[in-house]
Design a protein around this motif. Sequence first.
Motif, PDB file in Angstrom:
ATOM      1  N   TRP A  22       0.597  -1.433   0.607  1.00  0.00           N
ATOM      2  CA  TRP A  22      -0.136  -0.132  -0.222  1.00  0.00           C
ATOM      3  C   TRP A  22       1.126   1.317  -0.438  1.00  0.00           C
ATOM      4  CZ3 TRP A  22      -2.002   4.365   2.043  1.00  0.00           C
ATOM      5  CH2 TRP A  22      -3.048   5.078   2.340  1.00  0.00           C
ATOM      6  N   MET A  23       1.957   1.398   0.691  1.00  0.00           N
ATOM      7  CA  MET A  23       2.918   2.046   1.126  1.00  0.00           C
ATOM      8  C   MET A  23       3.722   2.307  -0.563  1.00  0.00           C
ATOM      9  SD  MET A  23       6.361   2.417   3.450  1.00  0.00           S
ATOM     10  CE  MET A  23       6.980   1.722   2.220  1.00  0.00           C
ATOM     11  N   VAL A  24       3.700   1.794  -0.787  1.00  0.00           N
ATOM     12  CA  VAL A  24       4.719   1.439  -2.545  1.00  0.00           C
ATOM     13  C   VAL A  24       3.051   2.243  -4.003  1.00  0.00           C
ATOM     14  CG1 VAL A  24       5.555   0.818  -4.630  1.00  0.00           C
ATOM     15  CG2 VAL A  24       6.378   0.559  -2.272  1.00  0.00           C
ATOM     16  N   GLN A  25       2.596   2.027  -3.760  1.00  0.00           N
ATOM     17  CA  GLN A  25       1.305   1.915  -4.182  1.00  0.00           C
ATOM     18  C   GLN A  25       0.340   3.353  -4.439  1.00  0.00           C
ATOM     19  OE1 GLN A  25      -1.672  -1.219  -4.751  1.00  0.00           O
ATOM     20  NE2 GLN A  25      -2.629  -0.156  -6.531  1.00  0.00           N
ATOM     21  N   HIS A  26       0.823   3.435  -3.262  1.00  0.00           N
ATOM     22  CA  HIS A  26       0.511   5.542  -2.467  1.00  0.00           C
ATOM     23  C   HIS A  26       0.834   6.307  -2.277  1.00  0.00           C
ATOM     24  CE1 HIS A  26      -3.181   2.667  -2.405  1.00  0.00           C
ATOM     25  NE2 HIS A  26      -3.621   3.607  -2.519  1.00  0.00           N
ATOM     26  N   HIS A  27       2.923   6.165  -2.403  1.00  0.00           N
ATOM     27  CA  HIS A  27       3.599   6.810  -2.130  1.00  0.00           C
ATOM     28  C   HIS A  27       3.996   8.456  -3.386  1.00  0.00           C
ATOM     29  CE1 HIS A  27       5.508   5.618  -5.509  1.00  0.00           C
ATOM     30  NE2 HIS A  27       6.446   6.998  -6.588  1.00  0.00           N
ATOM     31  N   GLY A  28       2.637   8.416  -4.109  1.00  0.00           N
ATOM     32  CA  GLY A  28       3.161   9.076  -5.390  1.00  0.00           C
ATOM     33  C   GLY A  28       1.387  10.473  -4.976  1.00  0.00           C
ATOM     34  N   VAL A  29       0.684  10.314  -4.074  1.00  0.00           N
ATOM     35  CA  VAL A  29       0.013  10.689  -4.187  1.00  0.00           C
ATOM     36  C   VAL A  29       0.661  11.760  -2.623  1.00  0.00           C
ATOM     37  CG1 VAL A  29      -1.554   9.544  -2.684  1.00  0.00           C
ATOM     38  CG2 VAL A  29      -2.973  11.692  -4.021  1.00  0.00           C
ATOM     39  N   PHE A  30       0.626  10.906  -1.869  1.00  0.00           N
ATOM     40  CA  PHE A  30       1.474  11.513  -0.602  1.00  0.00           C
ATOM     41  C   PHE A  30       2.991  12.123  -0.478  1.00  0.00           C
ATOM     42  CE2 PHE A  30      -1.240   7.994   0.968  1.00  0.00           C
ATOM     43  CZ  PHE A  30      -0.928   8.347   2.850  1.00  0.00           C
ATOM     44  N   GLN A  31       3.420  12.021  -2.121  1.00  0.00           N
ATOM     45  CA  GLN A  31       4.845  13.282  -1.964  1.00  0.00           C
ATOM     46  C   GLN A  31       4.127  14.141  -2.909  1.00  0.00           C
ATOM     47  OE1 GLN A  31       7.767  14.276  -1.877  1.00  0.00           O
ATOM     48  NE2 GLN A  31       9.221  12.333  -2.893  1.00  0.00           N
ATOM     49  N   GLY A  32       3.270  14.272  -2.923  1.00  0.00           N
ATOM     50  CA  GLY A  32       2.285  15.431  -3.818  1.00  0.00           C
ATOM     51  C   GLY A  32       2.106  16.146  -2.641  1.00  0.00           C
ATOM     52  N   TYR A  33       1.865  16.670  -2.018  1.00  0.00           N
ATOM     53  CA  TYR A  33       1.636  17.234  -0.619  1.00  0.00           C
ATOM     54  C   TYR A  33       2.947  18.311  -1.218  1.00  0.00           C
ATOM     55  CZ  TYR A  33       1.346  19.327   3.389  1.00  0.00           C
ATOM     56  OH  TYR A  33       1.861  20.547   4.731  1.00  0.00           O
ATOM     57  N   ASN A  34       4.364  17.916  -1.201  1.00  0.00           N
ATOM     58  CA  ASN A  34       5.285  18.509  -1.599  1.00  0.00           C
ATOM     59  C   ASN A  34       5.486  19.102  -2.901  1.00  0.00           C
ATOM     60  OD1 ASN A  34       6.554  17.901   1.206  1.00  0.00           O
ATOM     61  ND2 ASN A  34       6.834  16.038   0.261  1.00  0.00           N
ATOM     62  N   PHE A  35       4.478  19.414  -3.285  1.00  0.00           N
ATOM     63  CA  PHE A  35       4.469  19.956  -4.987  1.00  0.00           C
ATOM     64  C   PHE A  35       3.243  20.164  -6.106  1.00  0.00           C
ATOM     65  CE2 PHE A  35       4.972  15.386  -6.689  1.00  0.00           C
ATOM     66  CZ  PHE A  35       4.176  15.307  -7.988  1.00  0.00           C
ATOM     67  N   PHE A  36       2.189  19.165  -5.332  1.00  0.00           N
ATOM     68  CA  PHE A  36       1.195  19.277  -6.148  1.00  0.00           C
ATOM     69  C   PHE A  36       0.376  21.041  -6.830  1.00  0.00           C
ATOM     70  CE2 PHE A  36      -0.373  15.261  -6.393  1.00  0.00           C
ATOM     71  CZ  PHE A  36       0.012  14.290  -6.650  1.00  0.00           C
ATOM     72  N   HIS A  37       0.735  21.350  -5.126  1.00  0.00           N
ATOM     73  CA  HIS A  37      -0.217  22.812  -5.914  1.00  0.00           C
ATOM     74  C   HIS A  37       1.016  23.842  -6.576  1.00  0.00           C
ATOM     75  CE1 HIS A  37       3.640  22.901  -2.957  1.00  0.00           C
ATOM     76  NE2 HIS A  37       3.387  23.820  -2.501  1.00  0.00           N
ATOM     77  N   HIS A  38       2.190  23.192  -7.142  1.00  0.00           N
ATOM     78  CA  HIS A  38       2.653  24.818  -8.170  1.00  0.00           C
ATOM     79  C   HIS A  38       2.978  23.619  -9.460  1.00  0.00           C
ATOM     80  CE1 HIS A  38       5.439  25.442  -5.304  1.00  0.00           C
ATOM     81  NE2 HIS A  38       5.877  24.748  -4.941  1.00  0.00           N
ATOM     82  N   ILE A  39       1.741  22.604  -9.560  1.00  0.00           N
ATOM     83  CA  ILE A  39       1.355  22.329 -11.089  1.00  0.00           C
ATOM     84  C   ILE A  39      -0.146  22.236 -11.160  1.00  0.00           C
ATOM     85  CG2 ILE A  39       3.466  20.602 -11.498  1.00  0.00           C
ATOM     86  CD1 ILE A  39       2.036  18.336 -10.838  1.00  0.00           C
ATOM     87  N   GLY A  40      -0.648  22.979 -10.824  1.00  0.00           N
ATOM     88  CA  GLY A  40      -2.126  23.150 -10.261  1.00  0.00           C
ATOM     89  C   GLY A  40      -3.097  21.901 -10.366  1.00  0.00           C
ATOM     90  N   LEU A  41      -2.527  20.538  -9.191  1.00  0.00           N
ATOM     91  CA  LEU A  41      -2.951  19.831  -8.231  1.00  0.00           C
ATOM     92  C   LEU A  41      -3.431  20.399  -6.496  1.00  0.00           C
ATOM     93  CD1 LEU A  41      -1.574  16.738 -10.009  1.00  0.00           C
ATOM     94  CD2 LEU A  41      -3.704  17.632 -10.739  1.00  0.00           C
ATOM     95  N   ASP A  42      -3.971  19.639  -6.292  1.00  0.00           N
ATOM     96  CA  ASP A  42      -4.484  19.862  -4.819  1.00  0.00           C
ATOM     97  C   ASP A  42      -3.676  18.859  -3.538  1.00  0.00           C
ATOM     98  OD1 ASP A  42      -5.369  19.554  -2.601  1.00  0.00           O
ATOM     99  OD2 ASP A  42      -7.514  18.718  -2.613  1.00  0.00           O
ATOM    100  N   ARG A  43      -2.612  19.985  -3.212  1.00  0.00           N
ATOM    101  CA  ARG A  43      -1.650  19.524  -2.109  1.00  0.00           C
ATOM    102  C   ARG A  43      -1.907  18.450  -0.829  1.00  0.00           C
ATOM    103  NH1 ARG A  43       1.698  23.689   1.461  1.00  0.00           N
ATOM    104  NH2 ARG A  43       3.157  21.920   0.773  1.00  0.00           N
ATOM    105  N   HIS A  44      -3.472  18.485  -1.426  1.00  0.00           N
ATOM    106  CA  HIS A  44      -4.626  17.920   0.544  1.00  0.00           C
ATOM    107  C   HIS A  44      -4.652  16.546  -0.504  1.00  0.00           C
ATOM    108  CE1 HIS A  44      -3.073  20.879   2.910  1.00  0.00           C
ATOM    109  NE2 HIS A  44      -3.546  21.503   2.125  1.00  0.00           N
ATOM    110  N   MET A  45      -4.282  16.241  -1.462  1.00  0.00           N
ATOM    111  CA  MET A  45      -5.063  15.200  -2.198  1.00  0.00           C
ATOM    112  C   MET A  45      -4.748  13.635  -1.318  1.00  0.00           C
ATOM    113  SD  MET A  45      -5.269  13.870  -6.269  1.00  0.00           S
ATOM    114  CE  MET A  45      -4.702  15.239  -6.956  1.00  0.00           C
ATOM    115  N   ARG A  46      -3.811  13.168  -0.522  1.00  0.00           N
ATOM    116  CA  ARG A  46      -3.485  12.129   0.319  1.00  0.00           C
ATOM    117  C   ARG A  46      -4.683  12.718   0.924  1.00  0.00           C
ATOM    118  NH1 ARG A  46       2.439  13.585   3.701  1.00  0.00           N
ATOM    119  NH2 ARG A  46       1.263  15.466   4.013  1.00  0.00           N
ATOM    120  N   ASP A  47      -5.493  13.901   1.490  1.00  0.00           N
ATOM    121  CA  ASP A  47      -6.183  13.294   2.890  1.00  0.00           C
ATOM    122  C   ASP A  47      -7.266  12.386   3.462  1.00  0.00           C
ATOM    123  OD1 ASP A  47      -4.719  15.467   4.179  1.00  0.00           O
ATOM    124  OD2 ASP A  47      -5.811  17.180   3.698  1.00  0.00           O
TER     125      ASP A  47
END
Length: 205
Positions: free
Chosen positions: A118-143
């Motif tokens: 589960w950790m490997v499969q979902h690491h992308g959206v959790f890492q997204g907290y650190n940069f999603f807001h720079h590319i027009g995505l919701d950084r809180h998607m992992r919530d």
Amino acid sequence: MNDHADARAHDRAGFTRMEDSTREDWQIIVPEAMKMAKALPDRILDHLRLLDGDFGGFPVDRLTHSRQTATLALKDGRDEEYVVCALLHDIGDTLGSFNHPDIAAAILKPFVSEENLWMVQHHGVFQGYNFFHHIGLDRHMRDQFKDHPHSHRTAEFVALYDNRAFDPSLEAEPLETFEPMLRRLMATPRNSIYKAAMQPAAQTR
């Protein structure tokens, strides 16, 4: 000699539709499948090496990022399974441009625990907290996963290892350090519908 018999004489099954296969056909196929399974770590290492020099605009190339992530986990005392997950977490970057965590998870699924998978499969959206807001995505998607039992584990993986592994000055162990761990982990699958069928073949070789 008919086509079916001719194929068997050349160590190939003789069917043209799987529904017409026989036990004799599978006595040819299963040992070959075992050889391929045994060589899986070699193919994975070869693919990791393809990431060498592939920067994709990042401060370090993808192989270095993978080695740095695994090195951080290793030095932090994580077990071999976790370290291998760290090494392979981005192996799908060049094959799954839109879903690279799924590629890594699919490779690891037969060999790792549910929490590490589960950790490997979902690491992308959790890492997204650190940069999603720079590319027009919701950084809180992992919530959306905040109540999941493996949410903390995945956030921790990102914070302690994945997120820190883009530093050109950070030392990273060579692939050779991780190779024995990879081979041990993949020697025996724990989760596979084919496990029971493959093991007897391995024991009789």
